[in-house]
Design an enzyme around this catalytic site. Structure first.
Site, PDB file in Angstrom:
ATOM      1  N   LYS A  17       1.121  -1.443  -0.108  1.00 20.42           N
ATOM      2  CA  LYS A  17       0.062   0.121   0.030  1.00 20.42           C
ATOM      3  C   LYS A  17       0.958   1.099   0.211  1.00 20.42           C
ATOM      4  O   LYS A  17       1.756   0.954   0.476  1.00 20.42           O
ATOM      5  CB  LYS A  17      -1.007  -0.499   1.410  1.00 20.42           C
ATOM      6  CG  LYS A  17      -0.052  -0.216   2.073  1.00 20.42           C
ATOM      7  CD  LYS A  17      -0.011   1.369   3.041  1.00 20.42           C
ATOM      8  CE  LYS A  17       0.696   1.285   4.030  1.00 20.42           C
ATOM      9  NZ  LYS A  17       1.400   2.475   4.980  1.00 20.42           N
ATOM     10  N   ASP A 147      -1.892  -1.709  10.674  1.00 16.76           N
ATOM     11  CA  ASP A 147      -1.987  -1.994   9.677  1.00 16.76           C
ATOM     12  C   ASP A 147      -2.490  -3.149   8.378  1.00 16.76           C
ATOM     13  O   ASP A 147      -1.902  -3.358   6.975  1.00 16.76           O
ATOM     14  CB  ASP A 147      -0.761  -1.380   8.671  1.00 16.76           C
ATOM     15  CG  ASP A 147      -0.516   0.148   8.902  1.00 16.76           C
ATOM     16  OD1 ASP A 147      -1.674   0.648   8.550  1.00 16.76           O
ATOM     17  OD2 ASP A 147       0.934   1.032   7.785  1.00 16.76           O
TER      18      ASP A 147
END
Ligand code: C5P
Length: 306
Positions: A17, A147
């Site tokens: 990401k 995350d």
């Protein structure tokens, strides 16, 4: 969620990401910072393959560039993820061997370790035929790290809380990135500590409206202009050469540049694939970073591929 009725191995592909925006509030009493994070999943993937082994055992191996920098024992977040899921089940499942093929930079601010943990949750859940949904797995994921939920859903999402509470965001078009990978690594807690020491809290925390409008309109120029990372000053303070990397991309036509997450990977947004190729060639020749990669996004989250 896909289920394979098998005691054979399960293979999952999971994306890295980029944080298009990371707004960070003041340190809270629980030791975390309240965040607003706009995540985009991009086309750099790790692959995680789980194979059943003797009950009670969880082992791991890592291959690919930088594999030697990743622990394979109980410190590995993927090992923790498999154990965590097993503990959550009523019946004790098989043990697993986790084989991780790494392409996402290690300790680079692209959530590689979190992606591997997310992929392991999906792979083990499929192997053990738990019947848990992606939503269930995302809840387990949040207890492993802030995350870890995002790689399960992928695409573009707004994260709040510790960055773990996710809502999908409207986005049009494909975004072309050039990623400058750094020689060093940055530890996320250390970057947050430097952020605290610099005392540059930007409150109140708001969803960045111009960025969201740019994404909804599919306008890379507007998105590039509003990329923002509150951790960037701390990351650059800890690795001053990142300033040169950021400047090199800006001088060569990037629409926007930022340190991804806690760094040290630097992400440049470009107008199209051709510009991305030109920029990646120019940056490679510049010698300001360890390696240059191209990626596009958004891409879907973790998927069973075999
Ligand atoms: O959640 P995770 O284990 O990935 O976080 C690693 C560290 O990063 C935390 O221990 C904390 O120091 C810092 N962190 C933070 N605020 C957040 C997320 C992470 O301070 N929202």
């Amino acid at each position: 969620m896909t289920h394979v009725a098998s005691s054979e191995q399960v293979r999952v592909r999971v994306p890295g990401k980029i944080n298009l925006a990371l707004r960070v509030g003041a340190l809270a009493p629980d030791g975390y910072h309240p965040l607003i994070s706009i995540f985009q999943a991009v086309s750099i993937y790790d692959e995680v393959t789980v194979t059943p082994i003797r009950r009670g055992r969880v082992t791991a191996e890592v291959s690919g560039p930088q594999a030697s920098r990743v622990p394979t024992d109980g410190r590995n977040l993927a090992v923790k993820a498999a154990r965590h899921l097993a503990e959550h089940l009523e019946q004790v499942p098989t043990g697993v061997h986790i084989a991780i093929r790494k392409e996402i930079p290690v300790a680079g601010g692209m959530a590689g370790g979190s992606a591997d943990a997310a992929a392991t949750l999906l792979a083990c859940s499929t192997l053990w035929q738990t019947g848990l949904t992606i939503h269930d797995l995302a809840q387990l994921a949040a207890t492993l790290g802030s995350d870890v939920p995002f790689p399960l859903v992928g695409g573009i999402a707004v994260g709040t809380g510790r960055g773990d509470k996710l809502v999908p965001a409207l986005s049009r078009g494909v975004y072309h990135w050039v990623l400058a990978l750094s020689d060093g690594e940055l530890s996320t807690p250390a970057v947050y500590r430097r952020f605290d020491a610099l005392g540059a809290v930007n409150e109140p925390l708001d969803v960045p409206a111009e960025l969201m409008n740019g994404l909804a309109a599919g306008d890379p120029v507007q998105v590039g202009r509003h990329l923002a990372n509150d951790l960037q000053a701390a990351a650059v303070d800890m690795q001053p050469q990142l300033r040169r990397v950021l400047d090199a991309g800006a001088e060569r036509g990037a629409l926007g540049a930022l340190v991804s997450g806690s760094g040290p990977t630097v992400a440049f947004l470009t107008a199209d694939e051709e510009t991305a190729i030109d920029l990646s060639v120019a940056l490679s020749g510049e010698g300001v970073c360890r390696a240059v990669r191209r990626a596009s996004g958004p891409v879907p989250g973790a998927r069973v591929i075999g």
